[in-house]
Design a protein around this motif. Structure first.
Motif, PDB file in Angstrom:
ATOM      1  N   GLY A 175       0.616  -1.377   0.141  1.00 13.56           N
ATOM      2  CA  GLY A 175       0.135   0.061  -0.252  1.00 13.56           C
ATOM      3  C   GLY A 175       0.935   1.374   0.043  1.00 13.56           C
ATOM      4  N   LYS A 176       0.070   2.500   0.147  1.00 16.20           N
ATOM      5  CA  LYS A 176       0.855   3.739   0.030  1.00 16.20           C
ATOM      6  C   LYS A 176       0.166   4.623   1.082  1.00 16.20           C
ATOM      7  CE  LYS A 176       1.981   3.573  -4.780  1.00 16.20           C
ATOM      8  NZ  LYS A 176       1.569   4.066  -6.165  1.00 16.20           N
ATOM      9  N   ILE A 177       0.603   5.542   1.686  1.00 17.69           N
ATOM     10  CA  ILE A 177       0.256   6.560   2.436  1.00 17.69           C
ATOM     11  C   ILE A 177      -0.266   7.926   1.487  1.00 17.69           C
ATOM     12  CG2 ILE A 177       0.302   8.407   4.395  1.00 17.69           C
ATOM     13  CD1 ILE A 177       2.482   6.336   5.523  1.00 17.69           C
ATOM     14  N   ILE A 178      -1.661   7.908   1.424  1.00 20.76           N
ATOM     15  CA  ILE A 178      -2.040   9.007   0.384  1.00 20.76           C
ATOM     16  C   ILE A 178      -2.857   9.854   1.396  1.00 20.76           C
ATOM     17  CG2 ILE A 178      -3.310   9.679  -1.692  1.00 20.76           C
ATOM     18  CD1 ILE A 178      -2.541   6.882  -2.720  1.00 20.76           C
ATOM     19  N   GLN A 179      -2.568  11.282   1.637  1.00 22.47           N
ATOM     20  CA  GLN A 179      -3.130  12.187   2.493  1.00 22.47           C
ATOM     21  C   GLN A 179      -3.927  13.054   1.507  1.00 22.47           C
ATOM     22  OE1 GLN A 179      -0.770  14.227   5.180  1.00 22.47           O
ATOM     23  NE2 GLN A 179       0.615  12.281   5.515  1.00 22.47           N
ATOM     24  N   SER A 180      -5.105  13.542   2.054  1.00 19.91           N
ATOM     25  CA  SER A 180      -5.612  14.665   1.635  1.00 19.91           C
ATOM     26  C   SER A 180      -6.439  15.466   2.575  1.00 19.91           C
ATOM     27  CB  SER A 180      -6.714  14.214   0.492  1.00 19.91           C
ATOM     28  OG  SER A 180      -7.817  13.249   1.049  1.00 19.91           O
ATOM     29  N   LYS A 181      -6.806  16.801   2.217  1.00 18.81           N
ATOM     30  CA  LYS A 181      -7.518  17.567   3.434  1.00 18.81           C
ATOM     31  C   LYS A 181      -8.763  17.678   3.127  1.00 18.81           C
ATOM     32  CE  LYS A 181      -5.125  20.471   6.413  1.00 18.81           C
ATOM     33  NZ  LYS A 181      -4.706  21.667   6.849  1.00 18.81           N
ATOM     34  N   VAL A 182      -9.798  17.458   3.893  1.00 19.47           N
ATOM     35  CA  VAL A 182     -11.058  18.016   3.883  1.00 19.47           C
ATOM     36  C   VAL A 182     -11.503  18.947   4.815  1.00 19.47           C
ATOM     37  CG1 VAL A 182     -13.592  17.131   3.746  1.00 19.47           C
ATOM     38  CG2 VAL A 182     -11.923  15.561   3.123  1.00 19.47           C
ATOM     39  N   GLY A 183     -11.807  20.112   4.139  1.00 12.53           N
ATOM     40  CA  GLY A 183     -11.709  21.265   5.322  1.00 12.53           C
ATOM     41  C   GLY A 183     -10.274  21.471   5.899  1.00 12.53           C
ATOM     42  N   GLU A 184     -10.180  21.291   7.378  1.00 10.01           N
ATOM     43  CA  GLU A 184      -9.184  21.443   8.238  1.00 10.01           C
ATOM     44  C   GLU A 184      -8.934  19.919   8.486  1.00 10.01           C
ATOM     45  OE1 GLU A 184      -7.274  23.982   8.824  1.00 10.01           O
ATOM     46  OE2 GLU A 184      -8.616  24.989   7.520  1.00 10.01           O
ATOM     47  N   LYS A 185      -9.521  19.004   8.152  1.00 11.72           N
ATOM     48  CA  LYS A 185      -9.283  17.550   8.631  1.00 11.72           C
ATOM     49  C   LYS A 185      -8.609  16.872   7.540  1.00 11.72           C
ATOM     50  CE  LYS A 185     -11.522  13.451  10.315  1.00 11.72           C
ATOM     51  NZ  LYS A 185     -12.917  12.931  10.915  1.00 11.72           N
ATOM     52  N   GLN A 237      -6.188   8.233   2.317  1.00 11.78           N
ATOM     53  CA  GLN A 237      -7.079   7.525   1.447  1.00 11.78           C
ATOM     54  C   GLN A 237      -6.861   6.164   1.401  1.00 11.78           C
ATOM     55  OE1 GLN A 237      -8.786   9.241  -0.885  1.00 11.78           O
ATOM     56  NE2 GLN A 237      -8.729  11.042   0.293  1.00 11.78           N
ATOM     57  N   ARG A 238      -7.778   5.311   0.980  1.00  6.87           N
ATOM     58  CA  ARG A 238      -7.875   3.906   1.016  1.00  6.87           C
ATOM     59  C   ARG A 238      -7.842   3.254  -0.495  1.00  6.87           C
ATOM     60  NH1 ARG A 238     -10.309   6.119   5.278  1.00  6.87           N
ATOM     61  NH2 ARG A 238     -10.563   5.009   7.038  1.00  6.87           N
ATOM     62  N   ASP A 239      -7.225   2.229  -0.794  1.00  4.09           N
ATOM     63  CA  ASP A 239      -7.327   1.617  -2.170  1.00  4.09           C
ATOM     64  C   ASP A 239      -8.116   0.440  -2.042  1.00  4.09           C
ATOM     65  OD1 ASP A 239      -6.597   0.509  -4.650  1.00  4.09           O
ATOM     66  OD2 ASP A 239      -4.253   0.829  -4.217  1.00  4.09           O
ATOM     67  N   VAL A 240      -9.298   0.590  -2.914  1.00  2.00           N
ATOM     68  CA  VAL A 240     -10.313  -0.292  -2.750  1.00  2.00           C
ATOM     69  C   VAL A 240      -9.835  -1.635  -3.384  1.00  2.00           C
ATOM     70  CG1 VAL A 240     -11.291   0.311  -4.999  1.00  2.00           C
ATOM     71  CG2 VAL A 240     -12.754  -0.849  -3.340  1.00  2.00           C
ATOM     72  N   GLN A 281      -3.082   6.410  11.375  1.00  2.00           N
ATOM     73  CA  GLN A 281      -2.062   6.214  10.293  1.00  2.00           C
ATOM     74  C   GLN A 281      -1.062   7.310  10.851  1.00  2.00           C
ATOM     75  OE1 GLN A 281      -1.142   4.381   7.237  1.00  2.00           O
ATOM     76  NE2 GLN A 281       0.730   5.176   8.293  1.00  2.00           N
ATOM     77  N   PHE A 282      -1.427   8.545  11.416  1.00  7.97           N
ATOM     78  CA  PHE A 282      -0.065   9.566  11.998  1.00  7.97           C
ATOM     79  C   PHE A 282       0.766   8.899  12.936  1.00  7.97           C
ATOM     80  CE2 PHE A 282      -3.595   9.830  14.782  1.00  7.97           C
ATOM     81  CZ  PHE A 282      -2.949  10.235  16.039  1.00  7.97           C
ATOM     82  N   LEU A 283       0.220   7.854  13.676  1.00 12.29           N
ATOM     83  CA  LEU A 283       1.165   7.128  14.523  1.00 12.29           C
ATOM     84  C   LEU A 283       2.070   6.127  13.765  1.00 12.29           C
ATOM     85  CD1 LEU A 283      -1.411   6.192  17.227  1.00 12.29           C
ATOM     86  CD2 LEU A 283       0.330   8.052  17.526  1.00 12.29           C
ATOM     87  N   PHE A 284       2.125   5.819  12.729  1.00  8.80           N
ATOM     88  CA  PHE A 284       2.925   4.887  11.908  1.00  8.80           C
ATOM     89  C   PHE A 284       3.459   5.263  10.701  1.00  8.80           C
ATOM     90  CE2 PHE A 284      -0.481   2.767  14.373  1.00  8.80           C
ATOM     91  CZ  PHE A 284      -0.029   1.855  14.823  1.00  8.80           C
ATOM     92  N   SER A 285       4.803   4.873  10.726  1.00  6.25           N
ATOM     93  CA  SER A 285       5.696   5.302   9.356  1.00  6.25           C
ATOM     94  C   SER A 285       5.258   4.491   8.149  1.00  6.25           C
ATOM     95  CB  SER A 285       7.019   5.307   9.505  1.00  6.25           C
ATOM     96  OG  SER A 285       7.390   3.837   9.981  1.00  6.25           O
ATOM     97  N   ASN A 286       4.828   3.149   8.266  1.00  3.14           N
ATOM     98  CA  ASN A 286       4.293   2.483   7.127  1.00  3.14           C
ATOM     99  C   ASN A 286       2.856   2.629   6.870  1.00  3.14           C
ATOM    100  OD1 ASN A 286       6.921   1.331   6.975  1.00  3.14           O
ATOM    101  ND2 ASN A 286       6.444  -0.263   8.494  1.00  3.14           N
ATOM    102  N   PRO A 287       2.524   2.257   5.642  1.00  2.00           N
ATOM    103  CA  PRO A 287       0.853   2.363   5.468  1.00  2.00           C
ATOM    104  C   PRO A 287       0.038   1.502   6.198  1.00  2.00           C
ATOM    105  CG  PRO A 287       2.100   2.155   3.272  1.00  2.00           C
ATOM    106  CD  PRO A 287       3.351   1.943   4.474  1.00  2.00           C
TER     107      PRO A 287
END
Length: 136
Positions: free
Chosen positions: A9-19, A23-26, A70-76
């Motif tokens: 997998g991969k760590i893919i971040q995005s922002k919704v407003g301030e949050k 992302q999840r890979d289906v 996820q923010f606690l982990f370096s791996n996805p």
């Protein structure tokens, strides 16, 4: 059919407003369903209905270590080992059952996932409000 993609997998971040959301890979979830033969990983005898789109047993993907951490982990966390194939009832139990029931479910999956044994079952259980927070 399963997808030919890396299981890490991969760590893919995005922002919704301030949050910040992850992302999840289906496709990873679909690969888990195939690996589990579209059977609930808590109890393979749990029956469900056939999904209209796929004509396969309807299952739900659950991130064993929840994505919101996820923010606690370096791996996805969105990786094949961390995704569990569950019937709808067991999936709801992971989220809504009493703590002792959740802990039992967590332990059942933990035993099946030696690749996650970097963390103790107690460490994982804290993400479900089953135990006090453990500092590592």
């Amino acid at each position: 059919k399963p997808y030919d993609i890396p299981s890490e997998g991969k760590i893919i971040q995005s922002k919704v407003g301030e949050k910040l959301i992850y992302q999840r890979d289906v496709r990873l979830a679909i690969n888990r369903f195939f690996l589990s033969d579209f059977k609930c990983e808590i109890n393979t005898e749990h029956n469900t209905f056939l999904a209209q789109k796929s004509n396969l047993p309807f299952m739900e993907a659950h991130h064993f270590i929840p994505m919101k951490y996820q923010f606690l982990f370096s791996n996805p966390l969105d990786n094949l080992s961390n995704i569990v194939c569950l019937c709808p009832t067991c999936h709801r139990a992971f989220h809504h059952a009493k703590a002792e029931n959740k802990y039992n479910l967590i332990n059942q999956i933990y035993v099946k996932r030696p690749e996650l044994h970097t963390y103790s079952v107690e460490y994982i259980a804290q993400f479900y409000n089953c135990l006090n927070i453990i500092k590592i």
